[in-house]
Write a protein that holds these residues in place. Structure first.
Motif, PDB file in Angstrom:
ATOM      1  N   TRP A 172     -10.648   5.205  -4.448  1.00 26.55           N
ATOM      2  CA  TRP A 172     -10.543   3.747  -4.360  1.00 26.55           C
ATOM      3  C   TRP A 172      -9.316   3.268  -5.115  1.00 26.55           C
ATOM      4  N   ALA A 173      -9.041   3.848  -6.276  1.00 31.30           N
ATOM      5  CA  ALA A 173      -7.895   3.426  -7.073  1.00 31.30           C
ATOM      6  C   ALA A 173      -6.577   3.712  -6.360  1.00 31.30           C
ATOM      7  N   VAL A 174      -6.563   4.714  -5.500  1.00 32.22           N
ATOM      8  CA  VAL A 174      -5.342   5.047  -4.771  1.00 32.22           C
ATOM      9  C   VAL A 174      -5.042   4.008  -3.698  1.00 32.22           C
ATOM     10  N   VAL A 175      -6.078   3.482  -3.039  1.00 33.92           N
ATOM     11  CA  VAL A 175      -5.856   2.598  -1.890  1.00 33.92           C
ATOM     12  C   VAL A 175      -6.175   1.133  -2.170  1.00 33.92           C
ATOM     13  N   ALA A 227      -4.566  -1.232  -3.687  1.00 34.93           N
ATOM     14  CA  ALA A 227      -3.446  -2.151  -3.464  1.00 34.93           C
ATOM     15  C   ALA A 227      -3.269  -2.449  -1.975  1.00 34.93           C
ATOM     16  N   GLU A 228      -3.534  -1.466  -1.133  1.00 38.00           N
ATOM     17  CA  GLU A 228      -3.392  -1.660   0.315  1.00 38.00           C
ATOM     18  C   GLU A 228      -4.549  -2.485   0.889  1.00 38.00           C
ATOM     19  N   LEU A 229      -5.741  -2.315   0.338  1.00 34.58           N
ATOM     20  CA  LEU A 229      -6.920  -2.973   0.904  1.00 34.58           C
ATOM     21  C   LEU A 229      -7.101  -4.402   0.417  1.00 34.58           C
ATOM     22  N   GLY A 230      -6.594  -4.713  -0.754  1.00 36.10           N
ATOM     23  CA  GLY A 230      -6.631  -6.097  -1.232  1.00 36.10           C
ATOM     24  C   GLY A 230      -7.898  -6.456  -1.972  1.00 36.10           C
TER      25      GLY A 230
END
Length: 127
Positions: A89-92, A94-97
């Motif tokens: 979750w921490a990796v994505v 920023a992309e998911l908002g």
């Protein structure tokens, strides 16, 4: 030129291939038998005790743990699984908002409810 495949006489090549396959199979089985004999457990007891930080063992190696440790173990596993979900979750995030942040807080709230329940039931008491 004929469209039909030419008949080939393989002669002893087929039998040579079969013989090599049987020989390789026999060699593999012999190796398995040798390895099984090499790592087999001896029926005779060991003449020495296992090393345990220089001290003689006080209980059997297969002794059971007290039941009070199982709830603590389950709480640990719950937080361990939480980390398994949080790293990807921490990796994505920023992309998911913002939606991903809300979902993670809902997940953490569910875990907090579980911790409060475990606390109320006494799972976090050590003695």
């Amino acid at each position: 030129m004929s469209a039909e495949p030419a008949d080939r006489d393989l002669g002893g090549d087929v039998y040579l291939g079969i013989a090599l396959l049987l020989l390789a199979t026999a060699a593999g089985l012999a190796q398995l038998l040798l390895v099984a004999r090499a790592v087999a457990v001896s029926p005779e007891p060991l003449p020495v005790l296992p090393f345990q930080s220089g001290h003689a063992p006080t209980e059997h190696a297969l002794s059971r743990f007290h039941v009070r440790w199982y709830p603590a173990t389950l709480v640990f596993l719950a937080f361990d699984v939480e980390m398994l979900f949080m790293y990807p979750w921490a990796v994505v995030v920023a992309e998911l908002g913002a939606g991903a942040v809300v979902e993670m807080f809902v997940f953490l709230a569910a875990l907090m409810v579980a911790v409060l329940w475990a606390w109320r039931e006494g799972a976090l008491r050590w003695v």
